[in-house]
Design a protein around this motif. Sequence first.
Motif, PDB file in Angstrom:
ATOM      1  N   THR A  93       0.836  -1.522  -0.037  1.00  0.00           N
ATOM      2  CA  THR A  93      -0.495   0.453  -0.103  1.00  0.00           C
ATOM      3  C   THR A  93       0.735   1.333  -0.442  1.00  0.00           C
ATOM      4  O   THR A  93       0.289   2.432  -0.070  1.00  0.00           O
ATOM      5  N   VAL A  94       2.021   0.894   0.544  1.00  0.00           N
ATOM      6  CA  VAL A  94       2.744   1.788   0.690  1.00  0.00           C
ATOM      7  C   VAL A  94       3.683   2.528  -0.881  1.00  0.00           C
ATOM      8  O   VAL A  94       3.671   4.055  -1.012  1.00  0.00           O
ATOM      9  N   LEU A  95       4.613   1.752  -1.681  1.00  0.00           N
ATOM     10  CA  LEU A  95       5.184   1.394  -2.864  1.00  0.00           C
ATOM     11  C   LEU A  95       3.796   2.706  -4.093  1.00  0.00           C
ATOM     12  O   LEU A  95       4.747   3.452  -4.671  1.00  0.00           O
ATOM     13  N   PRO A  96       3.010   2.090  -4.481  1.00  0.00           N
ATOM     14  CA  PRO A  96       2.646   2.948  -5.715  1.00  0.00           C
ATOM     15  C   PRO A  96       3.128   5.078  -5.699  1.00  0.00           C
ATOM     16  O   PRO A  96       2.281   4.950  -6.472  1.00  0.00           O
ATOM     17  N   SER A  97       2.800   5.244  -4.617  1.00  0.00           N
ATOM     18  CA  SER A  97       2.924   6.639  -3.918  1.00  0.00           C
ATOM     19  C   SER A  97       4.118   6.783  -3.983  1.00  0.00           C
ATOM     20  O   SER A  97       4.388   8.166  -3.278  1.00  0.00           O
ATOM     21  N   ALA A  98       5.355   6.107  -3.442  1.00  0.00           N
ATOM     22  CA  ALA A  98       6.423   6.401  -2.626  1.00  0.00           C
ATOM     23  C   ALA A  98       7.849   7.251  -4.088  1.00  0.00           C
ATOM     24  O   ALA A  98       7.838   6.406  -4.650  1.00  0.00           O
ATOM     25  N   LYS A  99       8.150   8.024  -3.467  1.00  0.00           N
ATOM     26  CA  LYS A  99       8.620   8.987  -4.192  1.00  0.00           C
ATOM     27  C   LYS A  99       9.510   8.253  -4.069  1.00  0.00           C
ATOM     28  O   LYS A  99      11.128   8.676  -5.514  1.00  0.00           O
ATOM     29  N   ARG A 100      10.899   8.000  -3.361  1.00  0.00           N
ATOM     30  CA  ARG A 100      12.503   7.404  -3.139  1.00  0.00           C
ATOM     31  C   ARG A 100      12.285   6.085  -2.222  1.00  0.00           C
ATOM     32  O   ARG A 100      11.993   5.765  -1.687  1.00  0.00           O
ATOM     33  N   VAL A 101      12.542   4.901  -3.723  1.00  0.00           N
ATOM     34  CA  VAL A 101      13.057   3.598  -2.506  1.00  0.00           C
ATOM     35  C   VAL A 101      14.021   3.386  -3.040  1.00  0.00           C
ATOM     36  O   VAL A 101      14.868   3.574  -3.687  1.00  0.00           O
ATOM     37  N   VAL A 102      14.933   3.287  -2.232  1.00  0.00           N
ATOM     38  CA  VAL A 102      16.715   3.173  -1.855  1.00  0.00           C
ATOM     39  C   VAL A 102      16.922   1.213  -1.505  1.00  0.00           C
ATOM     40  O   VAL A 102      16.425   0.895  -0.214  1.00  0.00           O
ATOM     41  N   ASP A 103      17.719   0.690  -2.349  1.00  0.00           N
ATOM     42  CA  ASP A 103      18.255  -0.459  -2.463  1.00  0.00           C
ATOM     43  C   ASP A 103      19.763  -0.343  -2.037  1.00  0.00           C
ATOM     44  O   ASP A 103      20.378   0.126  -3.516  1.00  0.00           O
ATOM     45  N   PRO A 104      20.091  -0.269  -1.233  1.00  0.00           N
ATOM     46  CA  PRO A 104      21.900  -0.079  -0.798  1.00  0.00           C
ATOM     47  C   PRO A 104      23.112  -1.060  -1.646  1.00  0.00           C
ATOM     48  O   PRO A 104      24.157  -1.046  -1.353  1.00  0.00           O
ATOM     49  N   ALA A 105      22.165  -2.362  -1.432  1.00  0.00           N
ATOM     50  CA  ALA A 105      23.410  -3.738  -2.044  1.00  0.00           C
ATOM     51  C   ALA A 105      22.433  -3.939  -3.059  1.00  0.00           C
ATOM     52  O   ALA A 105      22.112  -5.589  -2.235  1.00  0.00           O
ATOM     53  N   CYS A 106      22.038  -3.582  -4.126  1.00  0.00           N
ATOM     54  CA  CYS A 106      21.545  -3.798  -4.938  1.00  0.00           C
ATOM     55  C   CYS A 106      21.556  -5.675  -5.975  1.00  0.00           C
ATOM     56  O   CYS A 106      20.056  -6.067  -6.453  1.00  0.00           O
TER      57      CYS A 106
END
Length: 308
Positions: A93-106
């Motif tokens: 429910t959070v991701l559709p509107s999330a402006k910045r998603v970070v994976d620092p070890a992708c």
Amino acid sequence: MTASKSSTKKRPVTEEVVLQPGTFAPYVEHLATLLGATARDGADARKAELASALDGQPGRQLRKLYTIDALRDTGTYFTGSALANRLVTALATVLPSAKRVVDPACGAGDLLVACARHLPLKADVSSTLKDWGERLTGFDINSAFVEATRYRLALLALERTQISPREIPNALALEKIFSNIQSRSGLDAWQIPASPVVIVVNPPFVYGVAEKNCTWASGRVSQAATFMDTCLCNAANGTRILAILPDVLRTGSRYEKWRQMITAKASVQSVEIVGQFDELTEISVFLLELEVGDGAGPKTEWAHPKNP
């Protein structure tokens, strides 16, 4: 995203070991070819190949292209789509509107791909990719893994949009589109345009030396614990952090101060014991969900969660 475990060989913790990007390059070339073929023929015509590329294929190729010793010495294992999707379910429910998603070890992007499955689609594939490129940020020291992440996100966009070949642009400048997915260490200062709303991470499980200013350990320490410290340092209040972590961080007496540091900076929303990382990687892991703040929120027992 990569997961890792320490080698059984004796190796100084200060010695840097890396996987050569050139060894993974043939698989990156395969993804590039698949992207071109999908753009030419349409997603329906390449349905099986797309499903494979987006569901565990990078991890299988990793084990084919690198020796077992190389993987153990660097502690590199990819998350896999099943575990990645399991982790990000809490963010549906959070991701559709999330402006910045970070994976620092992708790694090859398993966690970012899992997140992108929840991002909205725009009117066309170019607009969709542009939107995803603005939202998604990822770091990995292996440049070939970074390239693979970009290609896989583009393939997912083609699969999800289900557009006809004539609607796909002739050239997709992925390095420009996904300029925030970079070949660099996630332990360095992130220097991103805006604070993350969501951080997802499956950090390396190898050991390193704690920084001089580390408040919770000294000497030899799990890099997974260090990555979590870095995530908290780069997160504003309200940021959601979801992580796949080695079970020793949950139960080990050596990491009691680390757990205290975590709960001082964030509220533990959930702890889920997974067990063995995957069928070929004999290391126990758990899923941790945090909300960054003063730690005053609901508490969850680390060693004995309510739903083991």
